[in-house]
Design a protein around this motif. Structure first.
Motif, short mmCIF file in Angstrom:
data_model
loop_
_atom_site.label_atom_id
_atom_site.label_comp_id
_atom_site.label_asym_id
_atom_site.label_seq_id
_atom_site.Cartn_x
_atom_site.Cartn_y
_atom_site.Cartn_z
N GLY A 70 0.81 -1.26 0.13
CA GLY A 70 0.05 0.09 0.08
C GLY A 70 1.03 1.26 0.05
N LEU A 71 1.98 1.26 -0.48
CA LEU A 71 2.93 2.26 -0.55
C LEU A 71 2.82 3.05 -2.09
N GLU A 72 2.75 4.59 -1.90
CA GLU A 72 3.10 5.21 -3.08
C GLU A 72 4.57 5.51 -3.51
N PHE A 73 5.56 5.09 -2.64
CA PHE A 73 6.84 5.59 -2.87
C PHE A 73 7.55 4.70 -2.10
N GLY A 74 8.70 4.40 -2.72
CA GLY A 74 9.95 3.46 -2.07
C GLY A 74 11.00 3.90 -2.65
N CYS A 75 12.16 3.54 -1.87
CA CYS A 75 13.56 3.75 -2.19
C CYS A 75 14.06 2.34 -2.21
N PHE A 76 14.34 1.83 -3.42
CA PHE A 76 14.80 0.45 -3.49
C PHE A 76 16.28 0.33 -3.67
N ASP A 77 16.84 -0.78 -3.06
CA ASP A 77 18.59 -0.80 -3.41
C ASP A 77 18.65 -2.25 -4.05
N PHE A 78 19.48 -2.08 -4.93
CA PHE A 78 19.79 -3.38 -5.75
C PHE A 78 21.21 -3.63 -6.00
N ALA A 79 21.67 -4.75 -5.94
CA ALA A 79 22.90 -5.12 -6.37
C ALA A 79 23.02 -5.68 -7.79
N ILE A 80 23.79 -4.98 -8.44
CA ILE A 80 23.99 -5.50 -10.07
C ILE A 80 25.20 -6.41 -10.16
N GLU A 81 24.98 -7.46 -10.78
CA GLU A 81 26.12 -8.34 -11.22
C GLU A 81 26.24 -8.34 -12.64
N GLU A 82 27.16 -8.41 -13.23
CA GLU A 82 27.76 -8.57 -14.64
C GLU A 82 27.61 -10.09 -15.02
N SER A 83 26.90 -10.43 -15.84
CA SER A 83 27.04 -11.86 -16.50
C SER A 83 26.95 -11.76 -18.06
N ARG A 84 27.44 -12.96 -18.54
CA ARG A 84 27.40 -12.90 -20.07
C ARG A 84 26.03 -12.56 -20.71
N ALA A 85 25.06 -12.97 -19.68
CA ALA A 85 23.71 -12.73 -20.28
C ALA A 85 23.24 -11.35 -20.31
N GLY A 86 24.21 -10.42 -19.26
CA GLY A 86 23.65 -9.07 -18.98
C GLY A 86 23.88 -8.90 -17.57
N GLU A 87 23.02 -7.61 -17.15
CA GLU A 87 23.07 -7.67 -15.97
C GLU A 87 22.04 -8.18 -14.80
N ILE A 88 22.46 -8.67 -13.91
CA ILE A 88 21.62 -9.55 -13.04
C ILE A 88 21.24 -8.43 -11.83
N TRP A 89 19.91 -8.08 -11.55
CA TRP A 89 19.59 -7.16 -10.78
C TRP A 89 19.07 -8.19 -9.32
N THR A 90 19.66 -7.95 -8.19
CA THR A 90 19.15 -8.67 -7.01
C THR A 90 18.70 -7.49 -5.98
N PHE A 91 17.53 -7.92 -5.56
CA PHE A 91 16.82 -6.91 -4.67
C PHE A 91 17.56 -7.00 -3.25
N ILE A 92 18.08 -5.79 -2.74
CA ILE A 92 18.65 -5.86 -1.36
C ILE A 92 17.63 -5.33 -0.44
N GLU A 93 17.04 -4.29 -0.62
CA GLU A 93 16.04 -3.76 0.50
C GLU A 93 15.38 -2.77 -0.17
N CYS A 94 14.10 -2.05 0.52
CA CYS A 94 13.45 -1.08 0.10
C CYS A 94 13.13 -0.06 1.37
N ASN A 95 13.51 1.08 1.23
CA ASN A 95 13.16 1.94 2.50
C ASN A 95 11.95 2.82 2.07
N PRO A 96 10.81 2.35 2.74
CA PRO A 96 9.55 3.02 2.44
C PRO A 96 9.45 4.71 3.01
N ASN A 97 10.46 4.97 3.48
CA ASN A 97 10.52 6.35 4.04
C ASN A 97 12.03 7.03 3.64
N GLY A 98 12.50 6.43 2.57
CA GLY A 98 13.92 6.57 2.20
C GLY A 98 14.23 7.82 1.67
N GLN A 99 15.40 8.25 1.63
CA GLN A 99 16.08 9.65 1.38
C GLN A 99 16.23 9.53 -0.32
#
Lengths: 79, 324
Positions: B271-300
């Protein structure tokens, strides 16, 4: 192997704490409120307006947002 | 007939510069802004609200030294970062009473305003604040997450450490302020099985398989708008918060469509309108892989290059549906 939990055991997680990170002095001395606009303005000790926009980093001890940049307190609620 | 909404209520402290950024845009849009810090309750903040006797929603007024607003006039609330509750009472019992009653009476009202959009609703923020909940919602929304163990059991933690080449430890909330002005920090860090001991048992600990990331991404979602930056630290730090934020390199980055859809699903779940998401990005042959790390619902977000556009997106979401 397991220790008996008791109040004197310091939790393992705290053993991973960096000794301490120094708290940078605030970049402003006072905050004033403009009743007309409901904006706040930050001033240095001499009363001059401090630009709190990006490019400045304020490290604060509190949980609040002291500037355009997030405080460097390592609580995720601040990121 | 209820009055037409005219006002955005901004719930935050005086020292919130990020709120100023949004207020400036709201002023440009010629909507009335009322800034309130609930901790000011007292002569600097008076309120009264009533319900019943034919009324099925709260009506009343909120008074600050500079504003007098009827609750029905509030079309949206930007719920940011109010000050901690305070009381100048010397007696602890009195202090606790003052704070608890204010929390329930005033904060309760501010989260129950009748004709009001919330960005974000504080209840949504609270629910989305738990990393344990975040990981499950993220993986169910279709995002990749790091394999994670939450435990106070030494054997379970050892087993997890031995099963993976590299694991990291991170605290849920960081270190509370200690005595004096020392501020401790627990940065996300690589640890090994030998580092672990029985003192794990006294509280909860979070371990994750380390992602071999080449960069981080910060993705700020406001309504349907998505702002993304690739963040690299000059020293390739595991935790970019650790260094000097001024030295971080921010570059625009395209968010893969599947991730973008997953982010909307994630926000809708909480039920959020807004969130600050952090992802880690890995390089692979197939391209970038995005991994969800966390989401701060009242982030900066005030420090991001997209700051101005994000402020406008907040104004859009706040005013949607009731302000021209």
């Amino acid at each position: 192997m397991a220790m008996t939990p008791n109040q004197t055991v310091r939790p393992w997680g705290l053993s991973r704490m960096a000794p301490h990170c120094s708290v940078a002095p605030l970049e402003y001395a006072t905050v004033t409120f403009d009743p007309e606009t409901q904006l706040t303005h930050f001033h240095d000790a001499g009363g001059a307006i401090v630009d709190m926009q990006r490019g400045t980093v304020t490290t604060s001890q509190g949980g609040s947002d002291g500037s355009a940049n997030s405080p460097k307190v390592a609580d995720d609620s601040n990121d | 007939m209820p009055p037409t909404p005219t006002t955005v209520l901004v719930v935050t402290s005086l020292i919130d510069e990020t709120a100023n950024t949004v207020i400036r845009v709201l002023i440009e849009r010629e909507v009335r802004v009322v800034r309130v810090d609930p901790a000011d309750i007292g002569t600097a903040l008076t309120f009264s609200a009533h319900i019943g006797n034919g009324r099925d929603s709260w009506g009343g007024r909120l008074l600050t030294p500079s504003r007098d607003v009827s609750l029905e006039e509030i079309g949206a609330t930007y719920y940011r970062r109010p000050s901690p509750w305070r009381s100048d009472a010397a007696d602890e019992q009195v202090r606790q009473f003052v704070i608890t009653e204010a929390r329930h009476g005033l904060r309760g009202l501010l989260r129950t305003l009748p004709n009001c959009r919330y960005v974000n609703h504080p209840a949504a923020t609270e629910g989305a604040d738990f990393k344990v909940a975040q990981l499950q919602v993220a993986v169910r929304a279709g995002m990749k997450i790091p394999e994670t163990l939450v435990t106070n059991d030494l054997d379970a933690a050892r087993k997890f450490a031995l099963e993976h080449e590299h694991i990291i430890y991170k605290s849920f909330r960081g270190v509370p302020p200690g005595a004096g002005c020392q501020v401790g920090a627990i940065w996300t860090q690589r640890i090994s099985a030998d580092d672990l001991n029985g003192s794990l048992s006294v509280t909860a600990h979070l371990f994750q398989k380390e992602i071999q990331k080449t960069a981080d991404a910060r993705v700020t979602v406001v309504g349907r708008k998505v702002f993304a930056s690739r963040i690299t630290a000059p020293d390739g730090a595991l935790d970019w918060r650790r260094g000097d934020w001024r030295e971080l390199i921010h570059e625009p980055i395209e968010v893969p469509e599947a991730i973008r859809e997953a982010l909307y699903t994630y926000l809708a779940h909480f039920g959020l309108e807004f969130g600050c998401f952090d992802f880690a990005i890995e390089e692979s042959r197939a391209g970038e892989i995005w991994t969800f790390i966390e989401c701060n619902p009242n982030g900066q977000w005030g420090w991001l290059p997209d700051c101005d556009a994000i402020a406008h997106a907040f104004a859009d979401v706040l005013l949607e549906g009731w302000w021209p």
